[in-house]
Write an enzyme that holds these catalytic residues in place. Structure first.
Site, PDB file in Angstrom:
ATOM      1  N   VAL A   1     -10.438 -45.990  22.693  1.00 16.81           N
ATOM      2  CA  VAL A   1      -9.003 -46.198  22.942  1.00 16.81           C
ATOM      3  C   VAL A   1      -8.581 -45.530  24.256  1.00 16.81           C
ATOM      4  O   VAL A   1      -7.841 -46.119  25.053  1.00 16.81           O
ATOM      5  CB  VAL A   1      -8.165 -45.657  21.760  1.00 16.81           C
ATOM      6  CG1 VAL A   1      -6.676 -45.867  22.025  1.00 16.81           C
ATOM      7  CG2 VAL A   1      -8.576 -46.327  20.454  1.00 16.81           C
TER       8      VAL A   1
ATOM      9  N   LYS B   1      -2.626 -46.268   6.514  1.00 18.86           N
ATOM     10  CA  LYS B   1      -1.765 -47.169   7.297  1.00 18.86           C
ATOM     11  C   LYS B   1      -0.562 -47.648   6.486  1.00 18.86           C
ATOM     12  O   LYS B   1       0.555 -47.715   7.010  1.00 18.86           O
ATOM     13  CB  LYS B   1      -2.589 -48.358   7.798  1.00 18.86           C
ATOM     14  CG  LYS B   1      -3.638 -47.954   8.849  1.00 18.86           C
ATOM     15  CD  LYS B   1      -4.620 -49.078   9.108  1.00 18.86           C
ATOM     16  CE  LYS B   1      -5.630 -48.750  10.191  1.00 18.86           C
ATOM     17  NZ  LYS B   1      -6.735 -49.727  10.265  1.00 18.86           N
TER      18      LYS B   1
ATOM     19  N   GLY C   1     -10.029 -52.308  18.607  1.00 21.72           N
ATOM     20  CA  GLY C   1     -10.641 -52.700  19.883  1.00 21.72           C
ATOM     21  C   GLY C   1      -9.929 -52.030  21.035  1.00 21.72           C
ATOM     22  O   GLY C   1      -8.724 -51.738  20.947  1.00 21.72           O
TER      23      GLY C   1
HETATM   24  P1  NAP Z   1     -13.878 -42.307  20.019  1.00 22.27           P
HETATM   25  O1  NAP Z   1     -14.405 -43.511  20.707  1.00 22.27           O
HETATM   26  O2  NAP Z   1     -14.763 -41.562  19.089  1.00 22.27           O
HETATM   27  O3  NAP Z   1     -13.361 -41.310  21.169  1.00 22.27           O
HETATM   28  C1  NAP Z   1     -12.925 -40.020  20.906  1.00 22.27           C
HETATM   29  C2  NAP Z   1     -12.690 -39.317  22.232  1.00 22.27           C
HETATM   30  O4  NAP Z   1     -12.097 -38.046  21.981  1.00 22.27           O
HETATM   31  C3  NAP Z   1     -13.956 -39.053  23.039  1.00 22.27           C
HETATM   32  O5  NAP Z   1     -13.690 -39.225  24.405  1.00 22.27           O
HETATM   33  C4  NAP Z   1     -14.273 -37.586  22.752  1.00 22.27           C
HETATM   34  O6  NAP Z   1     -14.873 -36.922  23.862  1.00 22.27           O
HETATM   35  C5  NAP Z   1     -12.895 -37.009  22.540  1.00 22.27           C
HETATM   36  N1  NAP Z   1     -12.906 -35.918  21.555  1.00 22.27           N
HETATM   37  C6  NAP Z   1     -13.014 -36.023  20.206  1.00 22.27           C
HETATM   38  N2  NAP Z   1     -12.951 -34.797  19.659  1.00 22.27           N
HETATM   39  C7  NAP Z   1     -12.798 -33.916  20.671  1.00 22.27           C
HETATM   40  C8  NAP Z   1     -12.690 -32.507  20.747  1.00 22.27           C
HETATM   41  N3  NAP Z   1     -12.704 -31.761  19.648  1.00 22.27           N
HETATM   42  N4  NAP Z   1     -12.543 -31.941  21.953  1.00 22.27           N
HETATM   43  C9  NAP Z   1     -12.513 -32.699  23.078  1.00 22.27           C
HETATM   44  N5  NAP Z   1     -12.601 -34.042  23.075  1.00 22.27           N
HETATM   45  C10 NAP Z   1     -12.764 -34.637  21.877  1.00 22.27           C
HETATM   46  O7  NAP Z   1     -12.558 -42.663  19.186  1.00 22.27           O
HETATM   47  P2  NAP Z   1     -11.631 -43.974  19.321  1.00 22.27           P
HETATM   48  O8  NAP Z   1     -12.286 -45.116  18.625  1.00 22.27           O
HETATM   49  O9  NAP Z   1     -11.185 -44.124  20.716  1.00 22.27           O
HETATM   50  O10 NAP Z   1     -10.398 -43.568  18.376  1.00 22.27           O
HETATM   51  C11 NAP Z   1      -9.446 -42.613  18.784  1.00 22.27           C
HETATM   52  C12 NAP Z   1      -8.266 -42.639  17.817  1.00 22.27           C
HETATM   53  O11 NAP Z   1      -7.661 -43.939  17.838  1.00 22.27           O
HETATM   54  C13 NAP Z   1      -8.625 -42.380  16.348  1.00 22.27           C
HETATM   55  O12 NAP Z   1      -7.578 -41.656  15.752  1.00 22.27           O
HETATM   56  C14 NAP Z   1      -8.701 -43.783  15.743  1.00 22.27           C
HETATM   57  O13 NAP Z   1      -8.425 -43.794  14.359  1.00 22.27           O
HETATM   58  C15 NAP Z   1      -7.584 -44.463  16.508  1.00 22.27           C
HETATM   59  N6  NAP Z   1      -7.728 -45.909  16.573  1.00 22.27           N
HETATM   60  C16 NAP Z   1      -8.886 -46.443  17.047  1.00 22.27           C
HETATM   61  C17 NAP Z   1      -8.993 -47.819  17.135  1.00 22.27           C
HETATM   62  C18 NAP Z   1     -10.238 -48.470  17.694  1.00 22.27           C
HETATM   63  O14 NAP Z   1     -10.292 -49.692  17.806  1.00 22.27           O
HETATM   64  N7  NAP Z   1     -11.263 -47.695  18.090  1.00 22.27           N
HETATM   65  C19 NAP Z   1      -7.929 -48.647  16.728  1.00 22.27           C
HETATM   66  C20 NAP Z   1      -6.741 -48.061  16.277  1.00 22.27           C
HETATM   67  C21 NAP Z   1      -6.655 -46.690  16.205  1.00 22.27           C
HETATM   68  P3  NAP Z   1     -16.331 -37.348  24.415  1.00 22.27           P
HETATM   69  O15 NAP Z   1     -16.146 -38.701  25.041  1.00 22.27           O
HETATM   70  O16 NAP Z   1     -16.666 -36.317  25.427  1.00 22.27           O
HETATM   71  O17 NAP Z   1     -17.226 -37.368  23.232  1.00 22.27           O
HETATM   72  N1  HSE Z   2     -11.666 -48.935  11.074  1.00 23.93           N
HETATM   73  C1  HSE Z   2     -10.450 -49.659  11.305  1.00 23.93           C
HETATM   74  C2  HSE Z   2     -10.591 -51.073  10.725  1.00 23.93           C
HETATM   75  C3  HSE Z   2     -10.122 -49.831  12.791  1.00 23.93           C
HETATM   76  O1  HSE Z   2     -11.691 -51.514  10.343  1.00 23.93           O
HETATM   77  O2  HSE Z   2      -9.573 -51.762  10.644  1.00 23.93           O
HETATM   78  C4  HSE Z   2      -9.139 -48.867  13.357  1.00 23.93           C
HETATM   79  O3  HSE Z   2      -7.956 -48.719  12.628  1.00 23.93           O
END
Ligand code: NAP
Ligand code: HSE
Length: 439
Positions: free
Chosen positions: A13, A202, A312
């Site tokens: 994200v 959610k 995504g």
């Molecule tokens: P992700 O790909 O795992 O990325 C997490 C990022 O945060 C990484 O850059 C990581 O650093 C950094 N990080 C995590 N813990 C940390 C710490 N303790 N100290 C410093 N940096 C830290 O996660 P994501 O998928 O982007 O999701 C982020 C949030 O958005 C979550 O709450 C998720 O539920 C929400 N979300 C995600 C999606 C989706 O499609 N992915 C959709 C809706 C909502 P490094 O890069 O150095 O490891």
């Molecule tokens: N893990 C979630 C899903 C994506 O499958 O819908 C982020 O909210």
């Protein structure tokens, strides 16, 4: 002076958001006001998909949320305790917050919003539910005068993907789950998704907004999809249903009336997540794959459905960035200036493509004399103008005249019209009673 962002996290994200904010062309003029000032990560050595100056990336996330220069903290790091404490510290330091973290908001929303109200700052969470689908802002603003009866959502993409494949292929849950993990749709630990916990987070957030009261996560009933078998799916199909993991928040006011309870001072609602048989004609029955949809029913609006990608990088970045722009607009608003998101910001006219330049498919129905070579002549006229045909069928007769239906591939409308003009000169052609565009 620009509005300075402190972004916590540069994963899926965070990277999508930085990419969107860095692309200033042909988006919103307010993007010019945004400065990516600091980005906090766990490791400085990881290769990144975006280019940022060395001075921007840091592993010191505490320093970001306490930096007096930072205006808005964007929490896209995920997790629970660390994210919670950083959000609270940002609020105590007078920062507005944007978060995509449904797990933190559904558990600690009470503490976070109380602190934000005391500090006079906003906490925005459009990306926390439904990924890129705008649903938080509509519930907070556009639908706010409605009395909401029910919010029904398919708000977990992983489980919807699994159930869709079980439905279309007749496969077992465990086989599809393993496949979804291989393809990267399901996480290595799929518990939060398949056991309904992610959807519970959610729907707790949506229910709170729709019904105007805080929700304790422990009060949200949740049942996942592990026990849904291909046999159940096949029986449901025979009976005219599909099985979906629905998250439902529903006013229970009619139940209170039946039980002779007095009108409660706070809203009486049921909030639950469970696999559900959905009639095939229901608006949510056709939401397939990783897509999400949220059906809101209320008075006087009736039914409104929000549909789109629930996760995504790009989709979620769109939601995070819309929250950022809302805050930038609020920060920039002076007593005299209009809010740039509410005021008309355009002075120039768009250029409109003439219909002759439109590229589309066409359906055309011809009435012709029933004689040899007519279809060939039609084909020649179309070919003369570069119009390629997808299908040609003679469907029958109207009186003495043969009825021929043509569907084209994508063509320039001007070319298609020229072909029709030529066709109308053919003595075999009586008329063209129908001409429709095809999507
Ligand atoms: P992700 O790909 O795992 O990325 C997490 C990022 O945060 C990484 O850059 C990581 O650093 C950094 N990080 C995590 N813990 C940390 C710490 N303790 N100290 C410093 N940096 C830290 O996660 P994501 O998928 O982007 O999701 C982020 C949030 O958005 C979550 O709450 C998720 O539920 C929400 N979300 C995600 C999606 C989706 O499609 N992915 C959709 C809706 C909502 P490094 O890069 O150095 O490891
Ligand atoms: N893990 C979630 C899903 C994506 O499958 O819908 C982020 O909210």
């Amino acid at each position: 002076m620009g509005v300075k962002l402190g972004i916590l996290g540069l994963g899926t994200v965070g990277t999508g958001t930085v990419q969107l904010l860095q692309d200033k062309g042909f988006r919103h003029p307010l993007l010019q006001e945004v400065e990516i000032y600091r980005v906090g990560v766990r490791s400085l050595d990881k290769p990144r998909a975006v280019t940022l100056p060395d001075s921007v990336l840091t592993t010191d996330l505490e320093a970001i949320v306490t930096d007096p220069a930072v205006d808005i903290v964007v929490e896209v790091m995920g997790g629970l305790e660390k994210a919670r404490s950083l959000i609270l510290k940002a609020i105590q330091n007078g920062k507005h917050v944007v978060t995509a973290n449904k797990a933190v908001i559904s558990r600690f929303g009470d503490e976070i919003f109380t602190a934000a109200n005391q500090a006079g700052v906003y906490v925005m969470l459009e990306a926390a539910v439904g990924g890129g689908i705008p649903v938080i802002q509509p519930l907070k603003q556009s639908l706010s005068v409605n009395r909401i009866h029910t919010v029904t959502g398919i708000i977990n993409g992983t489980t919807n993907y699994i159930l869709t494949r079980m439905q279309t292929e007749g496969s077992n849950f465990s086989d599809v789950l393993a496949d979804a993990q291989r393809l990267g749709y399901a996480e290595a630990d799929p518990t939060a998704d398949v056991d309904g916990l992610d959807a519970a987070d959610k729907i707790a957030i949506l229910a709170s907004l729709a019904f105007g009261g805080r929700i304790k996560l422990k009060d949200v009933y949740s049942e996942g999809i592990r026990q849904v078998s291909k046999t159940d799916i096949a029986y449901a199909e025979k009976l005219g249903f599909v099985i979906k993991l629905l998250a439902i928040a529903q006013s229970a006011a009619p139940l209170a009336a039946i039980a002779n309870r007095t009108t409660p001072s706070s809203p009486l609602i049921s909030v639950r997540v469970h696999p559900t048989l959905v009639p095939k004609a229901h608006p949510l029955a056709s939401i397939n794959g990783v897509n999400n949809a949220i059906l809101v029913e209320g008075e006087p609006i009736g039914q409104v459905m929000f549909f789109g990608p629930g996760a995504g990088a790009g989709a979620t970045a769109s939601a995070v960035s819309s929250d950022i722009l809302n805050l930038v607009a609020a920060l920039k608003k002076s007593k005299t200036a209009l809010n740039p998101l509410l005021a008309c910001a355009h002075q120039d006219y768009c250029q409109i493509v003439p219909m002759a330049e439109l590229v589309t498919r066409f359906y055309a129905r011809f009435l012709t004399k029933d004689q040899p070579g007519v279809i060939g002549k039609l084909g020649t006229c179309f070919g003369n103008h570069g119009v390629s045909l997808e299908s040609v069928v003679q469907t029958g007769f109207q009186g003495e005249l043969a009825e021929i239906v043509v569907v084209t591939h994508d063509v320039r409308e001007g070319d298609f019209r020229q072909a029709l003009t030529e066709i109308q000169t053919l003595t075999a052609v009586d008329s063209i009673p129908s001409l429709l565009r095809v999507v």
